[in-house]
Write a protein that holds these residues in place. Structure first.
Motif, PDB file in Angstrom:
ATOM      1  N   ALA A   1      52.729  49.645  38.314  1.00  0.00           N
ATOM      2  CA  ALA A   1      52.715  49.911  39.758  1.00  0.00           C
ATOM      3  C   ALA A   1      51.458  49.320  40.399  1.00  0.00           C
ATOM      4  CB  ALA A   1      52.783  51.419  40.008  1.00  0.00           C
ATOM      5  N   LEU A   2      50.329  49.472  39.703  1.00  0.00           N
ATOM      6  CA  LEU A   2      49.067  48.930  40.216  1.00  0.00           C
ATOM      7  C   LEU A   2      49.122  47.406  40.278  1.00  0.00           C
ATOM      8  CD1 LEU A   2      46.129  49.283  41.108  1.00  0.00           C
ATOM      9  CD2 LEU A   2      45.471  49.318  38.679  1.00  0.00           C
ATOM     10  N   GLN A   3      49.641  46.803  39.219  1.00  0.00           N
ATOM     11  CA  GLN A   3      49.748  45.342  39.194  1.00  0.00           C
ATOM     12  C   GLN A   3      50.641  44.837  40.328  1.00  0.00           C
ATOM     13  OE1 GLN A   3      51.078  44.503  35.232  1.00  0.00           O
ATOM     14  NE2 GLN A   3      49.050  44.743  34.315  1.00  0.00           N
ATOM     15  N   LYS A   4      51.746  45.549  40.554  1.00  0.00           N
ATOM     16  CA  LYS A   4      52.663  45.152  41.623  1.00  0.00           C
ATOM     17  C   LYS A   4      51.984  45.275  42.985  1.00  0.00           C
ATOM     18  CE  LYS A   4      57.258  46.076  43.515  1.00  0.00           C
ATOM     19  NZ  LYS A   4      58.482  46.916  43.428  1.00  0.00           N
ATOM     20  N   LYS A   5      51.266  46.386  43.189  1.00  0.00           N
ATOM     21  CA  LYS A   5      50.579  46.608  44.467  1.00  0.00           C
ATOM     22  C   LYS A   5      49.512  45.542  44.697  1.00  0.00           C
ATOM     23  CE  LYS A   5      47.615  50.011  44.842  1.00  0.00           C
ATOM     24  NZ  LYS A   5      46.969  51.333  45.056  1.00  0.00           N
ATOM     25  N   LEU A   6      48.748  45.252  43.644  1.00  0.00           N
ATOM     26  CA  LEU A   6      47.682  44.257  43.775  1.00  0.00           C
ATOM     27  C   LEU A   6      48.243  42.858  44.017  1.00  0.00           C
ATOM     28  CD1 LEU A   6      45.148  45.376  41.025  1.00  0.00           C
ATOM     29  CD2 LEU A   6      44.899  45.586  43.496  1.00  0.00           C
ATOM     30  N   PHE A   7      49.381  42.576  43.390  1.00  0.00           N
ATOM     31  CA  PHE A   7      49.981  41.259  43.589  1.00  0.00           C
ATOM     32  C   PHE A   7      50.441  41.089  45.037  1.00  0.00           C
ATOM     33  CE2 PHE A   7      53.498  38.105  43.152  1.00  0.00           C
ATOM     34  CZ  PHE A   7      52.699  37.038  42.753  1.00  0.00           C
ATOM     35  N   GLU A   8      50.973  42.160  45.620  1.00  0.00           N
ATOM     36  CA  GLU A   8      51.384  42.103  47.028  1.00  0.00           C
ATOM     37  C   GLU A   8      50.165  41.907  47.932  1.00  0.00           C
ATOM     38  OE1 GLU A   8      54.473  41.908  48.232  1.00  0.00           O
ATOM     39  OE2 GLU A   8      55.049  41.839  46.119  1.00  0.00           O
ATOM     40  N   LYS A   9      49.077  42.623  47.626  1.00  0.00           N
ATOM     41  CA  LYS A   9      47.845  42.469  48.410  1.00  0.00           C
ATOM     42  C   LYS A   9      47.274  41.067  48.231  1.00  0.00           C
ATOM     43  CE  LYS A   9      44.911  45.974  48.610  1.00  0.00           C
ATOM     44  NZ  LYS A   9      44.028  47.096  48.190  1.00  0.00           N
TER      45      LYS A   9
ATOM     46  N   ASP B   1      41.212  52.851  38.878  1.00  0.00           N
ATOM     47  CA  ASP B   1      42.019  51.633  38.971  1.00  0.00           C
ATOM     48  C   ASP B   1      41.138  50.383  38.884  1.00  0.00           C
ATOM     49  OD1 ASP B   1      44.343  53.033  39.132  1.00  0.00           O
ATOM     50  OD2 ASP B   1      44.570  52.862  41.312  1.00  0.00           O
ATOM     51  N   ILE B   2      39.978  50.443  39.539  1.00  0.00           N
ATOM     52  CA  ILE B   2      39.060  49.298  39.482  1.00  0.00           C
ATOM     53  C   ILE B   2      38.561  49.101  38.055  1.00  0.00           C
ATOM     54  CG2 ILE B   2      36.825  48.392  40.252  1.00  0.00           C
ATOM     55  CD1 ILE B   2      37.304  49.797  42.933  1.00  0.00           C
ATOM     56  N   ALA B   3      38.269  50.206  37.376  1.00  0.00           N
ATOM     57  CA  ALA B   3      37.816  50.120  35.984  1.00  0.00           C
ATOM     58  C   ALA B   3      38.889  49.481  35.110  1.00  0.00           C
ATOM     59  CB  ALA B   3      37.469  51.515  35.466  1.00  0.00           C
TER      60      ALA B   3
ATOM     61  N   LYS C   1      51.752  53.169  31.268  1.00  0.00           N
ATOM     62  CA  LYS C   1      52.403  51.870  31.479  1.00  0.00           C
ATOM     63  C   LYS C   1      52.984  51.796  32.885  1.00  0.00           C
ATOM     64  CE  LYS C   1      56.036  48.863  29.661  1.00  0.00           C
ATOM     65  NZ  LYS C   1      57.145  48.712  28.682  1.00  0.00           N
ATOM     66  N   GLU C   2      53.584  52.903  33.329  1.00  0.00           N
ATOM     67  CA  GLU C   2      54.193  52.930  34.664  1.00  0.00           C
ATOM     68  C   GLU C   2      53.134  52.742  35.753  1.00  0.00           C
ATOM     69  OE1 GLU C   2      54.686  55.199  32.328  1.00  0.00           O
ATOM     70  OE2 GLU C   2      56.764  54.754  31.757  1.00  0.00           O
ATOM     71  N   ASP C   3      52.001  53.454  35.588  1.00  0.00           N
ATOM     72  CA  ASP C   3      50.924  53.341  36.581  1.00  0.00           C
ATOM     73  C   ASP C   3      50.323  51.935  36.577  1.00  0.00           C
ATOM     74  OD1 ASP C   3      51.260  55.913  37.376  1.00  0.00           O
ATOM     75  OD2 ASP C   3      49.584  56.741  36.219  1.00  0.00           O
ATOM     76  N   ALA C   4      50.185  51.367  35.378  1.00  0.00           N
ATOM     77  CA  ALA C   4      49.627  50.016  35.267  1.00  0.00           C
ATOM     78  C   ALA C   4      50.538  49.001  35.955  1.00  0.00           C
ATOM     79  CB  ALA C   4      49.440  49.648  33.800  1.00  0.00           C
TER      80      ALA C   4
ATOM     81  N   ILE D   1      31.406  52.734  36.252  1.00  0.00           N
ATOM     82  CA  ILE D   1      30.760  52.701  34.933  1.00  0.00           C
ATOM     83  C   ILE D   1      31.102  53.963  34.141  1.00  0.00           C
ATOM     84  CG2 ILE D   1      28.517  52.788  33.755  1.00  0.00           C
ATOM     85  CD1 ILE D   1      27.485  50.942  36.040  1.00  0.00           C
ATOM     86  N   ASN D   2      31.091  55.122  34.819  1.00  0.00           N
ATOM     87  CA  ASN D   2      31.433  56.380  34.144  1.00  0.00           C
ATOM     88  C   ASN D   2      32.857  56.343  33.600  1.00  0.00           C
ATOM     89  OD1 ASN D   2      29.010  57.771  34.401  1.00  0.00           O
ATOM     90  ND2 ASN D   2      29.497  58.472  36.479  1.00  0.00           N
ATOM     91  N   VAL D   3      33.761  55.767  34.380  1.00  0.00           N
ATOM     92  CA  VAL D   3      35.152  55.661  33.919  1.00  0.00           C
ATOM     93  C   VAL D   3      35.231  54.741  32.704  1.00  0.00           C
ATOM     94  CG1 VAL D   3      37.482  54.888  34.513  1.00  0.00           C
ATOM     95  CG2 VAL D   3      36.119  56.125  36.206  1.00  0.00           C
ATOM     96  N   LEU D   4      34.523  53.607  32.793  1.00  0.00           N
ATOM     97  CA  LEU D   4      34.545  52.648  31.683  1.00  0.00           C
ATOM     98  C   LEU D   4      33.951  53.249  30.408  1.00  0.00           C
ATOM     99  CD1 LEU D   4      33.506  49.408  33.617  1.00  0.00           C
ATOM    100  CD2 LEU D   4      35.694  49.780  32.457  1.00  0.00           C
TER     101      LEU D   4
END
Length: 211
Positions: free
Chosen positions: A65-73, A21-23, A60-63, A49-52
């Protein structure tokens, strides 16, 4: 929206996120911001770095969901950060508006509780001892904006070092006039001196915009 944050704040938000997710997040940020992130981030950089380097994908769904979670944080973090900032601002205002004795006691207490925050706040706080550290421009500003009799009473009440600092920033004629007025003024009691210093120092805070 994440690039609105300081790098240290983003690191705090991403602490518990997976390397993948960080990558993904880093790949979505500007090069300069991502570079600065890597300069300060010390956790699982090898994994990121390995992930990158891999041909990783995120649905798209995971992206979303991640954006929504990060926006709340992000919103929660901004709210907490604002509260912390407001708390510090309140303490600065308290110290800069209290009578001198109480002002010093409060600042000493802040330092006792958290010396790091005390140091951080110090350059926004104006204490009586700071008078001797003022530059000539500030002293001239005070002289030009204080009512004459108030300044005379103040100079009568303070120690020699402060009094001479004011004299050094007056013309010879004005300094001579002030010295004459000081000689004429009756000696003040300790209580009168304390009241005078408090009142005039409060005016000085306003002149120097510490209030």
């Amino acid at each position: 929206f994440l690039e609105n944050l300081e790098i240290s704040s983003l690191i705090e938000i991403l602490k518990k996120e997976s390397s993948k997710d960080i990558a993904y997040i880093l790949s979505s940020l500007s090069v300069d911001y991502a570079k600065n992130f890597f300069n300060e981030f010390t956790d699982n950089t090898d994994e990121i770095i390995n992930v990158l380097l891999s041909d990783f994908k995120i649905s798209k769904e995971d992206a979303e969901a991640l954006q929504k979670k990060l926006f709340e944080k992000y919103k929660k973090f901004l709210s907490e950060e604002s509260m912390r900032t407001d708390g510090k601002t309140a303490l600065i205002n308290f110290v800069n508006n209290l009578p001198l004795e109480n002002s010093k006691k409060l600042y000493d207490k802040i330092e006792e509780v958290n010396s790091e925050i005390g140091k951080e706040l110090r350059n926004k706080i104006f204490m009586f001892d700071d008078l001797t550290e003022l530059d000539d421009n500030d002293i001239v500003l005070i002289i030009n904006n204080l009512e004459h009799n108030s300044l005379i009473s103040f100079m009568k009440s303070v120690k020699y070092e402060i009094r001479e600092k004011f004299f050094r920033n007056m013309s010879e004629r004005v300094a001579s006039m002030f010295r004459e007025d000081l000689e004429i003024l009756n000696e003040l009691s300790e209580e009168e001196k304390a009241i005078t210093i408090d009142n005039v120092f409060n005016a000085i805070r306003e002149i120097l915009k510490y209030k």
